[in-house]
Each structure stands twice: as structure tokens, then as C-alpha cells.
Design a protein around this motif. Structure first.
Motif, short mmCIF file in Angstrom:
data_model
loop_
_atom_site.label_atom_id
_atom_site.label_comp_id
_atom_site.label_asym_id
_atom_site.label_seq_id
_atom_site.Cartn_x
_atom_site.Cartn_y
_atom_site.Cartn_z
N GLY A 217 60.16 23.80 83.40
CA GLY A 217 60.29 24.70 82.26
C GLY A 217 61.71 24.91 81.78
N HIS A 218 62.59 23.96 82.05
CA HIS A 218 63.97 24.07 81.56
C HIS A 218 64.08 23.44 80.18
N SER A 219 64.77 24.12 79.29
CA SER A 219 65.05 23.58 77.97
C SER A 219 66.16 22.54 78.08
N THR A 220 66.43 21.84 76.97
CA THR A 220 67.50 20.85 76.96
C THR A 220 68.85 21.47 77.33
N PRO A 221 69.26 22.62 76.73
CA PRO A 221 70.53 23.24 77.14
C PRO A 221 70.55 23.64 78.61
N SER A 222 69.40 24.14 79.12
CA SER A 222 69.34 24.56 80.52
C SER A 222 69.48 23.36 81.46
N ILE A 223 68.84 22.25 81.11
CA ILE A 223 68.97 21.03 81.92
C ILE A 223 70.43 20.57 81.92
N GLY A 224 71.07 20.66 80.76
CA GLY A 224 72.48 20.28 80.67
C GLY A 224 73.35 21.11 81.61
N LEU A 225 73.09 22.41 81.67
CA LEU A 225 73.85 23.28 82.55
C LEU A 225 73.62 22.93 84.02
N ARG A 226 72.35 22.64 84.36
CA ARG A 226 72.03 22.29 85.74
C ARG A 226 72.69 20.97 86.16
N LEU A 227 72.77 20.03 85.23
CA LEU A 227 73.29 18.71 85.56
C LEU A 227 74.78 18.55 85.23
N GLY A 228 75.33 19.53 84.52
CA GLY A 228 76.73 19.45 84.16
C GLY A 228 77.02 18.44 83.07
N VAL A 229 76.08 18.29 82.13
CA VAL A 229 76.26 17.35 81.02
C VAL A 229 75.94 18.07 79.72
N SER A 230 76.22 17.43 78.60
CA SER A 230 75.97 18.04 77.31
C SER A 230 74.49 17.95 76.94
N PRO A 231 74.01 18.84 76.06
CA PRO A 231 72.63 18.75 75.59
C PRO A 231 72.31 17.40 74.96
N GLN A 232 73.28 16.81 74.26
CA GLN A 232 73.06 15.51 73.65
C GLN A 232 72.81 14.44 74.71
N THR A 233 73.53 14.54 75.82
CA THR A 233 73.32 13.58 76.91
C THR A 233 71.94 13.77 77.53
N VAL A 234 71.50 15.03 77.63
CA VAL A 234 70.17 15.30 78.16
C VAL A 234 69.10 14.65 77.27
N LYS A 235 69.30 14.74 75.96
CA LYS A 235 68.36 14.12 75.03
C LYS A 235 68.28 12.61 75.24
N VAL A 236 69.41 12.01 75.55
CA VAL A 236 69.43 10.58 75.84
C VAL A 236 68.64 10.30 77.12
N PHE A 237 68.87 11.12 78.15
CA PHE A 237 68.14 10.96 79.41
C PHE A 237 66.63 11.10 79.20
N ARG A 238 66.26 12.10 78.39
CA ARG A 238 64.84 12.34 78.13
C ARG A 238 64.22 11.14 77.41
N LYS A 239 64.95 10.62 76.42
CA LYS A 239 64.45 9.47 75.68
C LYS A 239 64.27 8.26 76.59
N GLN A 240 65.23 8.05 77.47
CA GLN A 240 65.15 6.95 78.41
C GLN A 240 63.97 7.13 79.36
N LEU A 241 63.77 8.36 79.82
CA LEU A 241 62.67 8.66 80.73
C LEU A 241 61.32 8.37 80.07
N TYR A 242 61.14 8.89 78.85
CA TYR A 242 59.87 8.69 78.15
C TYR A 242 59.63 7.21 77.87
N ARG A 243 60.69 6.49 77.49
CA ARG A 243 60.53 5.07 77.22
C ARG A 243 60.18 4.30 78.50
N ARG A 244 60.83 4.65 79.60
CA ARG A 244 60.56 3.98 80.87
C ARG A 244 59.11 4.20 81.32
N CYS A 245 58.58 5.40 81.05
CA CYS A 245 57.22 5.74 81.49
C CYS A 245 56.16 5.45 80.42
N GLY A 246 56.60 5.06 79.22
CA GLY A 246 55.66 4.81 78.15
C GLY A 246 54.99 6.07 77.64
#
Length: 288
Positions: A217-246
Motif C-alpha cells: 500500500g505504498h504510493s510512488t512517493p512513499s516507495i521513493g522514500l523507502r528506497l532512497g530514490v526519486s518518484p520518477q525512478t520509482v515509476k521506471v522501476f514499476r514500469k520495468q516490473l510490469y513489463r517483466r511480469c507481463g
């Protein structure tokens, strides 16, 4: 004005103290909580670093509250529970309300919509008491569709004041409980192994962590804070994850990942105690 527990609370507390280590303690504890905050349900869990929680007692008038306790929660969904995250974070003894500790997008998460919401729970306050290293007790008072009401400010404050007393009671009664020895579970690593084994999907450690944080239940900004990265980077990670899993949505992510969380670390035994039925005192102490 501060809410003062009435004399009936003191009487019930005395009875609970008198039944420590005995079969009647579970029923006596329920009566204490009824006088303190009038919950609709109760569950006491022993959270451990590795393996599912140990169910020590539970009570609910509404059968939906714990209908999927074994098949879904203990089977793996507990890894998405804010209270389990609290255990892993070594939270101090206290009374923690779900709305105060849940991630910022918890009520929009698939865990909330597809599991938590089905329990009909509308509010929770959990007493946390550390028992030993790697093992904490979670005495969770719930409000569900039975009353449909949130805990009041006064009830929440009363719970906060009684933390030392409830924690001492819980530790005294369940002091003999032992956790399986072992390191803290590496949930992302287990998820990576399960995804590869079940579906041939090769997730990176970062992708597995992002998947878990999304499901918790973490939002993009919250995930960024947990991982120490920017929200934009989180969006990239999410896109990669969804693409990898189809995948194309969080609902699809939940449908894919929940079965993997159930199989991750499969084979570890879990223990439970019988439910505390209406008017029953059938709770056996595990302290002895």
C-alpha cells in the motif's frame, strides 16, 4: 476530558491477573478489553522473524472476520500486513492504531481491497509487546461490521495508558512461547525464487522490493522514500516490473504475487491455538 476506566475494568483486570497461566486467561482478557474499548473482535498473534505468525487466540462474532485467516493470511498475506512490518521494524511496546501505521495508499492497495476489506474490519488497535529477540506479541482489538464504528478518541487514549499493564500481562502469560531460531526472512529473495520457480520470471532484487511495497500500500512517493530514490525512478522501476511480469495493473500484480507469497518459504510449520468461542474459556495457556 481524559477517559478514566470504570470500576468494572479494575474488577476484570484483577480477574485476568488471577487467571494468568490458566485456561481461563483468554476469556478473562477478552472481558478486560470489552471494558476498556468495546472491541467487536480480538486476535492475539506471535509475530516472528521467519515463518508465519503463531495464532494464540481469537474471537469474533462475525464469521467473516477470520474466515480466511488460515487459507490467506497465515499462508502468506501476513507479509503485507502493516503490523508484521511493525514487528520487523522492532517497534517499541505500545498501542498502535492501523490508520497511524499503515502506508499512505493502504486503502487503495489490492491487499486492502481483496483481503482486509473482506474481513469487514473498519478499525484496529494493537498492543505490541516484545517477548524475546525475534518474537513479539500482537494483541489486536478490532471493530468490524458488527458495530460499524471506529474506536473513539477516548477509547484509543485509554488503550495508550494501559500499555504497560497489558504488555506485562501478555508477557507473563505467554512467556514460554519460543520462536523458531533463524535470521530475519528475506522476503524479496523468497519472492524472486518463487517467481522463477513457478513462472520462469526473473525478478531483480529491486523489482521484488518494489512489488512488495506496492502490494503493502505504498504510493510512488512513499516507495521513493523507502528506497532512497526519486518518484520518477520509482515509476521506471514499476514500469520495468510490469513489463517483466507481463502485467498492466496492480490488480494483476496482486493476483500474480499473492500465490507466490503463499509458496515463498513453504514447508515451515506454523502453530495455532483454538478460537475463543462465545462464552467459552477454552484457551489453553502456552506459557506452561
Amino acid at each position: 476530558m481524559t477517559l478514566v476506566p470504570p470500576p468494572v475494568f479494575e474488577d476484570r483486570l484483577g480477574h485476568a491477573i488471577a487467571t494468568l497461566g490458566q485456561d481461563g486467561f483468554g476469556a478473562a482478557l477478552w472481558e478486560v478489553f470489552l471494558a476498556l474499548a468495546r472491541p467487536d473482535n480480538l486476535i492475539v498473534l506471535g509475530y516472528r522473524d521467519a515463518g508465519p505468525p503463531i495464532v494464540l487466540l481469537h474471537r469474533a462474532e462475525n464469521p467473516r472476520v477470520f474466515a480466511r485467516l488460515e487459507t490467506t493470511y497465515l499462508a502468506g498475506a501476513y507479509r503485507l500486513d502493516p503490523y508484521f512490518d511493525l514487528h520487523l521494524g522492532r517497534a517499541a511496546d505500545g498501542a498502535y492504531r492501523i490508520r497511524d501505521i499503515a502506508p499512505d495508499a493502504f486503502q487503495r492497495s489490492r491487499y486492502f481491497l481483496e483481503y482486509f476489506g473482506e474481513t469487514t474490519l473498519v478499525d484496529e488497535i494493537a498492543f505490541v509487546a516484545t517477548l524475546t529477540e525475534g518474537l513479539s506479541l500482537n494483541l489486536c482489538l478490532g471493530r468490524d461490521a458488527g458495530s460499524g464504528k471506529l474506536f473513539s478518541t477516548g477509547e484509543a487514549a485509554a488503550c495508550q495508558r494501559l500499555v504497560p499493564v497489558i504488555s506485562a500481562l501478555a508477557r507473563a502469560h505467554w512467556r514460554g512461547l519460543e520462536a523458531d531460531a533463524g535470521p530475519v526472512e528475506d522476503t524479496p529473495a523468497l519472492l524472486i525464487e518463487a517467481a522463477q520457480r513457478r513462472h520462469g520470471i526473473a525478478l531483480s532484487p529491486r523489482q521484488a522490493m518494489v512489488a512488495l511495497l506496492i502490494l503493502r500500500g505504498h504510493s510512488t512517493p512513499s516507495i521513493g522514500l523507502r528506497l532512497g530514490v526519486s518518484p520518477q525512478t520509482v515509476k521506471v522501476f514499476r514500469k520495468q516490473l510490469y513489463r517483466r511480469c507481463g502485467l498492466s495493473s496492480q490488480a494483476e500484480l496482486f493476483s500474480l504475487m499473492l500465490p507466490l507469497l503463499k509458496t515463498a518459504g513453504a514447508g515451515q510449520p506454523w502453530a495455532s491455538m483454538p478460537a475463543l468461542g462465545r462464552g467459552s474459556e477454552g484457551i489453553s495457556p502456552v506459557a506452561r
